[in-house]
Structure formats: structure tokens, C-alpha cells
Design an enzyme around this catalytic site. Structure first.
Site, mmCIF file in Angstrom:
data_model
loop_
_atom_site.group_PDB
_atom_site.id
_atom_site.type_symbol
_atom_site.label_atom_id
_atom_site.label_comp_id
_atom_site.label_asym_id
_atom_site.label_seq_id
_atom_site.Cartn_x
_atom_site.Cartn_y
_atom_site.Cartn_z
ATOM 1 N N ARG A 62 -74.913 -6.905 -12.864
ATOM 2 C CA ARG A 62 -73.760 -6.482 -13.660
ATOM 3 C C ARG A 62 -72.700 -5.749 -12.842
ATOM 4 O O ARG A 62 -71.519 -6.106 -12.880
ATOM 5 C CB ARG A 62 -74.213 -5.538 -14.797
ATOM 6 C CG ARG A 62 -74.800 -6.234 -15.984
ATOM 7 C CD ARG A 62 -75.892 -5.376 -16.593
ATOM 8 N NE ARG A 62 -77.026 -5.395 -15.679
ATOM 9 C CZ ARG A 62 -78.027 -6.272 -15.775
ATOM 10 N NH1 ARG A 62 -78.047 -7.110 -16.762
ATOM 11 N NH2 ARG A 62 -79.007 -6.300 -14.878
ATOM 12 N N THR A 63 -73.107 -4.713 -12.112
ATOM 13 C CA THR A 63 -72.111 -3.842 -11.472
ATOM 14 C C THR A 63 -71.329 -4.597 -10.407
ATOM 15 O O THR A 63 -70.103 -4.539 -10.346
ATOM 16 C CB THR A 63 -72.814 -2.611 -10.866
ATOM 17 O OG1 THR A 63 -73.686 -2.064 -11.843
ATOM 18 C CG2 THR A 63 -71.814 -1.565 -10.421
ATOM 19 N N LYS A 90 -80.305 -4.895 11.432
ATOM 20 C CA LYS A 90 -80.512 -4.807 12.890
ATOM 21 C C LYS A 90 -80.523 -3.361 13.366
ATOM 22 O O LYS A 90 -80.456 -3.098 14.557
ATOM 23 C CB LYS A 90 -79.405 -5.574 13.618
ATOM 24 C CG LYS A 90 -79.294 -7.035 13.228
ATOM 25 C CD LYS A 90 -78.082 -7.642 13.901
ATOM 26 C CE LYS A 90 -77.716 -8.972 13.267
ATOM 27 N NZ LYS A 90 -76.360 -9.388 13.605
ATOM 28 N N ARG A 112 -73.086 0.620 -3.365
ATOM 29 C CA ARG A 112 -74.370 0.932 -4.021
ATOM 30 C C ARG A 112 -75.392 1.147 -2.925
ATOM 31 O O ARG A 112 -75.512 0.324 -1.998
ATOM 32 C CB ARG A 112 -74.813 -0.193 -4.949
ATOM 33 C CG ARG A 112 -76.256 0.006 -5.412
ATOM 34 C CD ARG A 112 -76.664 -0.911 -6.502
ATOM 35 N NE ARG A 112 -76.014 -0.569 -7.758
ATOM 36 C CZ ARG A 112 -76.382 -1.085 -8.933
ATOM 37 N NH1 ARG A 112 -77.364 -1.954 -8.995
ATOM 38 N NH2 ARG A 112 -75.757 -0.739 -10.043
ATOM 39 N N HIS A 140 -74.192 7.108 -11.496
ATOM 40 C CA HIS A 140 -73.657 5.759 -11.648
ATOM 41 C C HIS A 140 -72.412 5.917 -12.522
ATOM 42 O O HIS A 140 -72.425 5.606 -13.718
ATOM 43 C CB HIS A 140 -74.719 4.874 -12.308
ATOM 44 C CG HIS A 140 -74.452 3.397 -12.245
ATOM 45 N ND1 HIS A 140 -73.227 2.858 -11.893
ATOM 46 C CD2 HIS A 140 -75.268 2.339 -12.513
ATOM 47 C CE1 HIS A 140 -73.305 1.541 -11.951
ATOM 48 N NE2 HIS A 140 -74.529 1.199 -12.314
HETATM 49 N N1 CP Z 1 -76.343 -1.403 -15.109
HETATM 50 C C1 CP Z 1 -76.513 -1.770 -13.827
HETATM 51 O O1 CP Z 1 -76.283 -0.982 -12.877
HETATM 52 O O2 CP Z 1 -76.948 -3.045 -13.669
HETATM 53 P P1 CP Z 1 -77.067 -3.803 -12.264
HETATM 54 O O3 CP Z 1 -78.191 -3.141 -11.506
HETATM 55 O O4 CP Z 1 -77.342 -5.242 -12.587
HETATM 56 O O5 CP Z 1 -75.777 -3.621 -11.537
#
Ligand code: CP
Length: 310
Positions: A62-63, A90, A112, A140
Site C-alpha cells: 500500500r504505502t 553489498k 521505509r 508511520h
Molecule cells: N499500511 C501499510 O503500511 O501497508 P504496507 O506495508 O503494504 O505499505
């Protein structure tokens, strides 16, 4: 929209850094962008000529896709790097990776990472604006904002709501951002989960820890369920999934204790039949896919605002 307001943030590192006014401004901006995704031609020139790099060291559906869709709808040039295809495999450090990416003059880096604080460190080493797309168990922020946008859309407000969060709070960056966001906007947040997955000090963030599933869900306006994050558990902190589901799974019967118009939310990915029963995930109370839709609008707003457009 508050016309006398100036968005003060170069980076989006956490809800922690955002004031109530910042949150409302981001949500107003997101609402104004939402209709672009409903047009036959879903593209505006707002970020034409801007370079956006998605640096994802952890899996995401999603993100990552949502940031990429948001950037492309605003005509930015986007590039994706994942852990498995980067030189981190590496032995290159995150700081060296950051310095090398910075040498290519991107405008925005979305990161991320499994380490809490990785986006904050990146922000010290690059000229680009940095957006935290999830750092370890810390925060998040774009998820917290899309959760708030979804609630505001359905409830018409973000204050005086009772938000129940059920599941693995300890490892959940989503929970940490949601607790800070909803309490800052004047709602109450209460949590419940296996005692091994409830961190100490939640009260300082503004959440109340409940002692039963019934207590946390009773009279709630929002029931947010969370996935068990097996990948973040070095030691087994809970029994089997079956046992977890029996003790902590949100069922239709349990939802009978919440307000009749309570919303069911989940950040995804959902483990159906474990933390959330399919009949609840697919019920008319579920706004899980609305959260995903709003994720694009919120991320369009964040990209727009960190480029100094606020
Ligand atoms: N909600 C969320 O962070 O989903 P993903 O891990 O798929 O990005």
C-alpha cells in the site's frame, strides 16, 4: 482552509512533530486533491520536473504504491529502490547510500526502514525533503494521517471520539502514530492486546490500556485492529495464531458492544480470521478500502506541502 497559515515542515518524520493545525491543514489539502483520482485523466502538472525517490528497505504494498501513484498523478518523476536491489546488500551503509542518492539531487526521498529513526538520520545527510514511510516500530505518519482523514470523512469530526486499538501495540508504528494523532485532535484512545505486546509508557502518549477485549470495544466509535508482526518478534511473545484469534480476534459478536455506527479500520495487510474475522472486514462498517483510497490523497498532499507549497 486556514489562509493565514504557513506549513512549517521541510520533512515529515512523525505525527509527533505535527501540531493540531498542521494535521488539519494536511487533511484539508488532501481533501482538495482527492477528486483528481476520480477524474478520467488523473494527472495534474503540480510537481512536474520534481524527482522523487522511493527508498524501501522493507516490504510494502500500500504505502509504496500509494506514494508512487500520488507522485505520478502530480507529474513528478519517480524512482524506486528496494533493499534487495540496492547496494545495501553489498554492505553499503545507509549514510553512504543517502549521500550517493543526494548527489543526484532528488527533491523528495521517501524511506521505509526497519530501524526506528532511519528517516531522521537520513534527513541530516541529504538536501532533499524526507518523508517517513514507516520506521521500525516507531512511526508511520502518512498512515496516521490517512486514518484521520477516513475518520473525519465518516464522522465529520476528529474530536470527542472513542478510538479502540486492538492487537500488537508494541511493534506497531501505525498504533504509535494513531495514538498521537487522535489524542492531539481531542479524541480518546484505548488499547488492548496480549500483555507481552503492550509497551510500557503508553499512558504518556495519551492512551489508556484496557484489561479485556470487551472493555476496549465497548461504546467505541472506531475499532482499529492490527496485525501480529511476527517479523519483528525475536522471541515468541504470543501463543499460536489460533489461540490469538480466540482471545483477541475481532468478531461480529464483539462489534455488537461498539456504537452501532462504529467504523472498523485496519492498516493492512489483514490476516483474515486471525485479528479480524472476514464478516467484520467485509461488513458495511468496514472502511479499510476507504483508508487505501485516502492514502493516495494524503500522500499527494504531503508531497505538495514538503515542496514548500503550503
Ligand atoms: N499500511 C501499510 O503500511 O501497508 P504496507 O506495508 O503494504 O505499505
Amino acid at each position: 482552509m486556514n489562509t493565514g497559515y504557513f506549513f512549517p515542515h521541510r520533512h515529515i518524520l512523525g505525527i509527533d512533530h505535527l501540531s493540531r493545525e498542521d494535521i488539519l491543514y494536511i487533511l484539508d489539502t488532501a481533501e482538495s486533491f482527492k477528486e483528481i483520482s476520480a477524474r478520467p485523466i488523473k494527472k495534474v502538472p503540480t510537481l512536474r520536473g520534481h524527482t522523487i525517490i522511493n527508498l524501501f528497505f522493507e516490504p510494502s504494498t500500500r504505502t509504496r504504491l500509494s506514494f508512487e501513484v500520488a507522485a505520478k498523478r502530480m507529474s513528478a518523476d519517480t524512482f524506486n529502490i528496494s533493499a534487495s536491489t540496492s547496494s545495501a546488500t553489498k554492505g553499503e551503509t545507509l549514510i553512504d547510500t543517502a549521500r550517493n542518492i543526494s548527489a543526484m539531487h532528488p527533491d523528495i526521498i521517501i524511506i521505509r526502514h526497519s530501524f526506528s529513526g532511519a528517516p531522521h538520520m537520513l534527513a541530516r545527510y541529504v538536501d532533499a525533503a524526507v518523508i517517513n514511510a514507516g520506521d521500525g516500530a516507531h512511526e508511520h505518519p502518512s498512515q496516521g494521517l490517512l486514518d484521520m482523514m477516513t475518520v473525519k470523512e465518516h464522522k465529520g469530526r476528529l474530536h470527542d471520539l472513542k478510538v479502540a486499538i486492538v492487537g500488537d501495540i508494541l511493534h506497531s508504528r501505525v498504533a504509535h502514530s494513531a495514538i498521537q494523532g487522535f489524542t492531539r485532535m481531542g479524541s480518546s484512545v484505548q488499547v488492548y492486546g496480549p500483555s507481552t505486546l503492550i509497551p510500557k509508557g503508553l499512558e504518556q502518549l495519551g492512551a489508556r490500556v484496557c484489561t479485556s477485549l470487551e472493555e476496549v470495544v465497548r461504546d467505541a466509535d472506531i475499532v482499529m485492529t492490527l496485525r501480529i508482526q511476527k517479523e519483528r518478534q525475536n522471541d515468541p511473545l504470543l501463543p499460536s495464531f489460533r489461540e490469538y484469534s480466540r482471545q483477541f480476534g475481532v468478531t461480529k459478536q464483539l462489534m455488537g458492544l461498539a456504537k452501532p455506527d462504529a467504523l472498523v479500520m485496519h492498516p493492512g495487510p489483514v490476516n483474515r480470521g486471525v485479528e479480524l474475522m472476514p464478516e467484520v472486514a467485509d461488513s458495511s462498517q468496514s472502511v479499510i478500502l476507504n483508508q487505501v483510497t485516502n492514502g493516495v490523497a494524503v500522500r499527494m498532499a504531503l508531497l505538495y506541502l514538503v515542496m514548500g507549497n503550503g
